[in-house]
Motif scaffolding. Sequence first.
Motif, short mmCIF file in Angstrom:
data_model
loop_
_atom_site.label_atom_id
_atom_site.label_comp_id
_atom_site.label_asym_id
_atom_site.label_seq_id
_atom_site.Cartn_x
_atom_site.Cartn_y
_atom_site.Cartn_z
N SER A 1 47.12 80.69 39.10
CA SER A 1 48.23 79.55 38.71
C SER A 1 47.79 78.38 39.56
N GLY A 2 48.60 77.07 39.35
CA GLY A 2 48.36 76.14 40.10
C GLY A 2 47.43 74.97 39.65
N GLY A 3 46.64 75.13 38.60
CA GLY A 3 45.64 74.27 38.07
C GLY A 3 46.36 73.23 37.43
N GLY A 4 45.83 72.07 36.88
CA GLY A 4 46.09 70.75 36.42
C GLY A 4 45.44 69.88 36.09
N SER A 5 45.71 68.59 35.60
CA SER A 5 44.78 67.53 35.53
C SER A 5 45.18 66.54 36.46
N VAL A 6 44.29 66.05 37.31
CA VAL A 6 44.36 65.23 38.47
C VAL A 6 43.22 63.92 38.29
N GLN A 7 43.48 63.02 39.05
CA GLN A 7 42.44 61.96 39.05
C GLN A 7 41.49 62.18 40.10
N ASP B 1 40.17 94.61 50.59
CA ASP B 1 38.97 93.85 49.74
C ASP B 1 38.66 92.44 49.87
N PRO B 2 37.56 92.05 50.10
CA PRO B 2 37.09 90.66 50.08
C PRO B 2 37.46 90.05 48.52
N MET B 3 37.70 88.91 48.86
CA MET B 3 37.96 88.26 47.46
C MET B 3 37.23 87.01 47.18
N THR B 4 37.36 86.52 45.98
CA THR B 4 36.46 85.50 45.80
C THR B 4 36.82 84.51 44.78
N TRP B 5 36.75 83.26 44.86
CA TRP B 5 37.16 82.31 43.61
C TRP B 5 35.71 81.95 42.91
N VAL B 6 36.04 82.06 41.85
CA VAL B 6 34.81 81.63 40.90
C VAL B 6 35.10 80.41 39.83
N ARG B 7 34.29 79.49 39.13
CA ARG B 7 34.67 78.95 38.36
C ARG B 7 33.64 78.59 37.13
N THR C 1 35.66 70.08 37.63
CA THR C 1 36.47 70.36 36.56
C THR C 1 35.96 71.70 35.86
N GLY C 2 36.70 72.57 35.35
CA GLY C 2 36.39 74.14 35.04
C GLY C 2 37.72 74.79 35.03
N MET C 3 37.43 76.31 34.52
CA MET C 3 38.38 77.24 34.61
C MET C 3 38.21 78.16 36.00
N TYR C 4 38.96 78.13 36.66
CA TYR C 4 38.96 78.69 38.17
C TYR C 4 39.56 80.22 37.94
N TYR C 5 38.80 81.24 38.56
CA TYR C 5 39.31 82.34 38.38
C TYR C 5 39.14 83.36 39.89
N CYS C 6 40.23 84.10 40.22
CA CYS C 6 39.96 84.99 41.39
C CYS C 6 39.34 86.08 40.82
N GLN D 1 43.07 85.70 34.44
CA GLN D 1 42.81 84.82 33.29
C GLN D 1 42.50 83.54 33.37
N GLY D 2 42.58 83.17 34.66
CA GLY D 2 42.18 81.61 35.06
C GLY D 2 43.09 80.65 34.90
N THR D 3 42.70 79.71 35.77
CA THR D 3 43.45 78.60 35.58
C THR D 3 42.92 77.25 35.46
N GLN D 4 43.03 76.31 34.64
CA GLN D 4 42.27 75.13 34.39
C GLN D 4 42.54 74.07 35.34
N VAL D 5 41.34 73.41 35.82
CA VAL D 5 41.47 72.22 36.88
C VAL D 5 40.70 71.34 35.89
N THR D 6 41.44 70.20 35.66
CA THR D 6 40.51 68.94 35.03
C THR D 6 40.73 67.85 35.90
N VAL D 7 39.52 67.24 36.40
CA VAL D 7 39.61 65.79 37.22
C VAL D 7 38.87 64.96 36.10
N SER D 8 39.63 63.77 35.96
CA SER D 8 39.30 62.55 35.12
C SER D 8 40.18 61.54 35.29
#
Length: 111
Positions: free
Chosen positions: A6-12, A31-37, A90-95, A103-110
């Motif tokens: 969670s926590g994604g969104g649209s930002v400038q 376990d070690p953990m990773t963020w991927v996009r 910008t992209g879908m971010y997954y842990c 399922q991912g959370t969308q980050v949009t930078v525009s």
Amino acid sequence: VQLVESGGGSVQPGGSLRLSCVASGFTFSFDPMTWVRQAPGKALENVASINHDGSAPWYRSSVRGRFTISRDNAKNTLYLELNDLKDEDTGMYYCQRGNDRGQGTQVTVSS
């Protein structure tokens, strides 16, 4: 295994976000953990990773100095703080834990 981002969104450009990933179904603190996009039309890429105890954070070069990975093992939660965001973030971010991914959370930078 369940990973809920969670926590994604649209930002400038230049904006900030904080992503969270709540884990269940396994012993998170082991376990070690990773963020991927994944950006539109592009392959999945590792963004940041962290050891089971919060040590040895790793960042891909394009985000180093702007993103911070952390975890709270008492809360079974992984975080990714994103600062000074750029269009190319910008992209879908997954842990991810091993081959398991949420399922991912969308980050949009525009602008």
